[in-house]
Motif scaffolding. Sequence first.
Motif, PDB file in Angstrom:
ATOM      1  N   GLY A 158     -20.012 -40.071   6.668  1.00  0.00           N
ATOM      2  CA  GLY A 158     -21.347 -39.687   7.100  1.00  0.00           C
ATOM      3  C   GLY A 158     -21.502 -38.196   7.328  1.00  0.00           C
ATOM      4  O   GLY A 158     -22.220 -37.771   8.247  1.00  0.00           O
ATOM      5  N   VAL A 159     -20.876 -37.385   6.492  1.00  0.00           N
ATOM      6  CA  VAL A 159     -20.920 -35.931   6.624  1.00  0.00           C
ATOM      7  C   VAL A 159     -21.791 -35.342   5.522  1.00  0.00           C
ATOM      8  O   VAL A 159     -21.641 -35.691   4.341  1.00  0.00           O
ATOM      9  CB  VAL A 159     -19.497 -35.326   6.538  1.00  0.00           C
ATOM     10  N   LYS A 160     -22.702 -34.457   5.910  1.00  0.00           N
ATOM     11  CA  LYS A 160     -23.517 -33.778   4.913  1.00  0.00           C
ATOM     12  C   LYS A 160     -22.627 -32.894   4.061  1.00  0.00           C
ATOM     13  O   LYS A 160     -21.832 -32.107   4.588  1.00  0.00           O
ATOM     14  CB  LYS A 160     -24.602 -32.944   5.594  1.00  0.00           C
ATOM     15  N   TRP A 161     -22.761 -32.983   2.743  1.00  0.00           N
ATOM     16  CA  TRP A 161     -21.846 -32.279   1.850  1.00  0.00           C
ATOM     17  C   TRP A 161     -22.620 -31.605   0.720  1.00  0.00           C
ATOM     18  O   TRP A 161     -23.364 -32.248  -0.011  1.00  0.00           O
ATOM     19  CB  TRP A 161     -20.830 -33.250   1.260  1.00  0.00           C
ATOM     20  N   SER A 162     -22.417 -30.299   0.601  1.00  0.00           N
ATOM     21  CA  SER A 162     -23.067 -29.556  -0.492  1.00  0.00           C
ATOM     22  C   SER A 162     -22.037 -28.814  -1.331  1.00  0.00           C
ATOM     23  O   SER A 162     -22.379 -27.884  -2.054  1.00  0.00           O
ATOM     24  CB  SER A 162     -24.083 -28.560   0.084  1.00  0.00           C
ATOM     25  N   GLY A 163     -20.754 -29.217  -1.211  1.00  0.00           N
ATOM     26  CA  GLY A 163     -19.712 -28.613  -2.028  1.00  0.00           C
ATOM     27  C   GLY A 163     -18.716 -27.834  -1.193  1.00  0.00           C
ATOM     28  O   GLY A 163     -18.970 -27.503  -0.034  1.00  0.00           O
ATOM     29  N   ARG A 164     -17.564 -27.594  -1.813  1.00  0.00           N
ATOM     30  CA  ARG A 164     -16.490 -26.847  -1.141  1.00  0.00           C
ATOM     31  C   ARG A 164     -16.784 -25.362  -1.244  1.00  0.00           C
ATOM     32  O   ARG A 164     -16.663 -24.751  -2.311  1.00  0.00           O
ATOM     33  CB  ARG A 164     -15.151 -27.177  -1.803  1.00  0.00           C
ATOM     34  N   ARG A 165     -17.175 -24.768  -0.105  1.00  0.00           N
ATOM     35  CA  ARG A 165     -17.519 -23.349  -0.064  1.00  0.00           C
ATOM     36  C   ARG A 165     -16.854 -22.724   1.146  1.00  0.00           C
ATOM     37  O   ARG A 165     -17.037 -23.187   2.265  1.00  0.00           O
ATOM     38  CB  ARG A 165     -19.036 -23.149   0.012  1.00  0.00           C
ATOM     39  N   SER A 174     -19.558 -20.667   7.042  1.00  0.00           N
ATOM     40  CA  SER A 174     -19.289 -21.993   6.488  1.00  0.00           C
ATOM     41  C   SER A 174     -19.830 -23.078   7.409  1.00  0.00           C
ATOM     42  O   SER A 174     -19.918 -22.885   8.626  1.00  0.00           O
ATOM     43  CB  SER A 174     -17.779 -22.193   6.309  1.00  0.00           C
ATOM     44  N   ASP A 175     -20.182 -24.226   6.821  1.00  0.00           N
ATOM     45  CA  ASP A 175     -20.602 -25.350   7.653  1.00  0.00           C
ATOM     46  C   ASP A 175     -19.364 -25.994   8.290  1.00  0.00           C
ATOM     47  O   ASP A 175     -18.220 -25.655   7.965  1.00  0.00           O
ATOM     48  CB  ASP A 175     -21.415 -26.358   6.846  1.00  0.00           C
ATOM     49  N   VAL A 176     -19.609 -26.922   9.207  1.00  0.00           N
ATOM     50  CA  VAL A 176     -18.501 -27.510   9.965  1.00  0.00           C
ATOM     51  C   VAL A 176     -17.527 -28.237   9.045  1.00  0.00           C
ATOM     52  O   VAL A 176     -16.307 -28.153   9.226  1.00  0.00           O
ATOM     53  CB  VAL A 176     -19.040 -28.476  11.045  1.00  0.00           C
TER      54      VAL A 176
END
Length: 306
Positions: A158-165, A174-176
């Motif tokens: 259930g984690v929002k994911w927009s790619g490995r950045r 960076s996001d959490v």
Amino acid sequence: MGFIPLKPIPEKDRMSMIFIGMGQIDVRDGAFVVVDDVNGERMHIPVGSVACLLLEPGTRVSHAAIKLAAAVGTLLIWVGDAGVRLYSAGQPGGARSDKLLYQAQLALDEKLRLKVVRKMFELRFGEEPPSRRSIEQLRGMEGARVRKTYQLLAKQYGVKWSGRRYDPKQWDASDVANQCLSSATACLYGITEAAILAAGYAPAIGYLHTGKPLSFVYDIADIVKFETVVPAAFRVAARNPPMPEREVRIACRDAFKQSRILQRLIPMIEDVLAAGDIQPPPPAPDSVPPAIPEPPSVGDAGHRSG
């Protein structure tokens, strides 16, 4: 301080890692300790039973402490905040020329290198890769599967994911989820480098990854990261804690223990290299043996003081 008659123990019998931040690392009364700068309190560290110590900003290390860590074959790694930058590393292992020549021979011959890369693919994904594929093609296939795996795990937890950045110069940008992943992979790289050195090999000589000081570390760590640290990172990210780095470290230690990763890493390294199907090169006919034969050791092949 007098001579310390200590010998390394095998990596498989050690705990994975300890992070140390703030304080003077020293040897007092024969024990490896961290001394608090404010009140002088000592915290004892079981240095001989740890694969690697990750030293954060605010730590200082004495000559005696480094000597003791080297004697027992424990890797010291100097890292940045949250363990996400690697500044330097000691090298208690990597002292076997036959192992290094064997590793280099596999990397220099393109046919042998391809065999090694195919074995890494098989171990990572649980199936043999398609035949007649180049290393570049295998790298592309791997990248597609990795991106898909990140998406599936993010959805599972259930984690929002927009790619490995991730930009090490802009950590807070960076996001959490990416912060947790960066901290988690830093933990895995630490124990993987310790295992590679203990086995007598060079972290820089890689097969899929090349041209970096830790190329072989990335090769081996990638085989196991989706069964160990990546799920741990997503579990922590799903809770969005105020100090994710600390919780990630605890989660990684638990994952390493549950997966018995320290027992598996050195056999895995040997299994990967054995895919080349060659024997380590024998000593040159005119080579000179050690003037003083080394005594039998209970440590691993690459431990200097074994």
